[in-house]
Design an enzyme around this catalytic site. Structure first.
Site, PDB file in Angstrom:
ATOM      1  N   GLY A 298       0.822  -1.211   0.000  1.00 33.59           N
ATOM      2  CA  GLY A 298       0.000   0.000   0.000  1.00 33.59           C
ATOM      3  C   GLY A 298       0.849   1.250   0.000  1.00 33.59           C
ATOM      4  O   GLY A 298       2.013   1.219  -0.394  1.00 33.59           O
TER       5      GLY A 298
ATOM      6  N   GLY B 293       5.815   4.879  -8.427  1.00 30.90           N
ATOM      7  CA  GLY B 293       6.655   3.687  -8.613  1.00 30.90           C
ATOM      8  C   GLY B 293       5.777   2.440  -8.736  1.00 30.90           C
ATOM      9  O   GLY B 293       5.979   1.595  -9.622  1.00 30.90           O
ATOM     10  N   HIS B 294       4.781   2.324  -7.846  1.00 28.59           N
ATOM     11  CA  HIS B 294       3.831   1.209  -7.962  1.00 28.59           C
ATOM     12  C   HIS B 294       3.041   1.328  -9.260  1.00 28.59           C
ATOM     13  O   HIS B 294       2.719   0.331  -9.905  1.00 28.59           O
ATOM     14  CB  HIS B 294       2.845   1.221  -6.788  1.00 28.59           C
ATOM     15  CG  HIS B 294       3.474   1.043  -5.448  1.00 28.59           C
ATOM     16  ND1 HIS B 294       3.568   2.058  -4.529  1.00 28.59           N
ATOM     17  CD2 HIS B 294       4.061  -0.033  -4.869  1.00 28.59           C
ATOM     18  CE1 HIS B 294       4.162   1.614  -3.431  1.00 28.59           C
ATOM     19  NE2 HIS B 294       4.482   0.355  -3.619  1.00 28.59           N
TER      20      HIS B 294
ATOM     21  N   LYS C  82      14.206  -0.954  -7.479  1.00 22.66           N
ATOM     22  CA  LYS C  82      14.737  -0.172  -6.360  1.00 22.66           C
ATOM     23  C   LYS C  82      15.110  -1.098  -5.189  1.00 22.66           C
ATOM     24  O   LYS C  82      16.102  -0.897  -4.520  1.00 22.66           O
ATOM     25  CB  LYS C  82      13.727   0.869  -5.875  1.00 22.66           C
ATOM     26  CG  LYS C  82      14.315   1.730  -4.767  1.00 22.66           C
ATOM     27  CD  LYS C  82      13.412   2.835  -4.357  1.00 22.66           C
ATOM     28  CE  LYS C  82      12.412   2.417  -3.318  1.00 22.66           C
ATOM     29  NZ  LYS C  82      12.960   2.076  -2.004  1.00 22.66           N
TER      30      LYS C  82
END
Ligand code: PAF
Length: 291
Positions: A32, A37-38, A150
């Site tokens: 969450g 990035g997600h 990352k």
């Protein structure tokens, strides 16, 4: 609106049904606090699969400090809207009780990759990650699963787990998304004070300096490392946990750089821990007398 599924049993049934209908499932596991990035993971998974599933589960097993687990940002309605914008079909957000109805006695441990770097400073972290990702992959049974580069060591741990255990899923690493000033996107960035946020890109600058040292022909990992550390040491607010040159495949330290490597670092800036890395694909030219 993205469908929200909160029970393990329902998620298993919906995913099994999709597979039976011959649909490919792409899966993005998250904790969450979703950011761009997600979003990049979701967009790639969306483009490559017919059903896009995302999980949100703040996994207690992977936190080495209780305070860090408690402080982790949670906002399911906001995250669900984010998923809808990225055309996610299924959002799986189970409770800890549903994921771990009994205290777990079975763990997945990827030895040799998990102990160093982040593993050294966060004991048990990768055991918690590997265990929950194995459970999620068993529940969803996706064709492909997407993880950010990352977290290079996490990606390496998961790739090796899937290979070692013959899990029928393809693991895909997605490039890091950065702010304009180079700072890698992370849910933890929101914890930085204004002053810390202003200097945070220095971590990426240190990695870039180390990368340039390799590109200029240096093969000595110790020297490469030192050039990066010098950049960080110019600001006393940075506390370095590690700054290492390691192999790409299994994150092992190298002395002489003669193949693809990752330069990986973790630092503390005030009360916030930041990690980042850059990959170096090509072998540097070996000059006589280069260090
Ligand atoms: O990278 C993360 O967000 C987590 O470590 C993961 C892979 C979702 C497992 O909890």
């Amino acid at each position: 609106m993205t469908d929200l599924i909160t029970s393990v049993r329902d998620m298993q049934a919906v995913c099994a049904d999709a597979r039976q209908r011959g649909l490919t499932i792409g899966f993005v596991p998250t904790m969450g606090a979703l950011h761009a990035g997600h979003g990049a993971l979701m967009d790639q998974a969306r483009a490559e699969s017919q059903v896009l599933a995302v999980s949100i589960f703040v996994n207690p097993l992977q936190f080495d400090r209780r305070g860090d687990f408690d402080r982790y940002s949670r906002n399911l309605p906001l995250d669900r809207e984010f998923c809808s914008r990225h055309r996610v079909d299924l959002l799986f957000a189970p409770s800890a009780k549903d994921m771990y109805p009994l205290p777990p006695r079975t763990f997945v441990e990827v030895t040799g990759i998990s102990e160093r770097l982040c593993g050294e400073f966060r004991p048990g972290h990768f055991r918690g990650v590997a265990t929950v990702v194995a459970k999620l992959l068993n529940i969803v049974q996706p064709h492909t699963a997407y993880f950010g580069q990352k977290d290079a060591q996490q990606l390496s741990v998961i790739t090796r787990m899937v290979d070692d255990l013959n899990m029928p899923v393809k693991i895909i690493g997605v490039p890091t998304v950065r702010e304009r000033d180079g700072l890698a996107l992370s849910s933890r960035n929101s914890r930085l004070t204004r002053e810390e946020r202003a200097v945070a890109p220095r971590l990426f600058q240190a990695l870039q300096t180390a990368l340039q040292t390799i590109q200029s022909g240096c093969c000595s990992a110790a020297h490469v490392r030192q050039t990066g550390l010098d950049v960080l040491s110019r600001d006393p607010r940075f506390r370095v946990e590690y700054f290492e040159v390691v192999t790409q495949a299994d994150m092992q330290p190298v002395q002489e750089i003669d193949g693809p490597v990752v330069i990986a670092a973790a630092v503390w800036l005030g009360a916030t821990r930041l990690i980042d890395n850059v990959t170096v694909e090509c072998t540097p030219p070996i000059y006589p007398g280069s260090h």
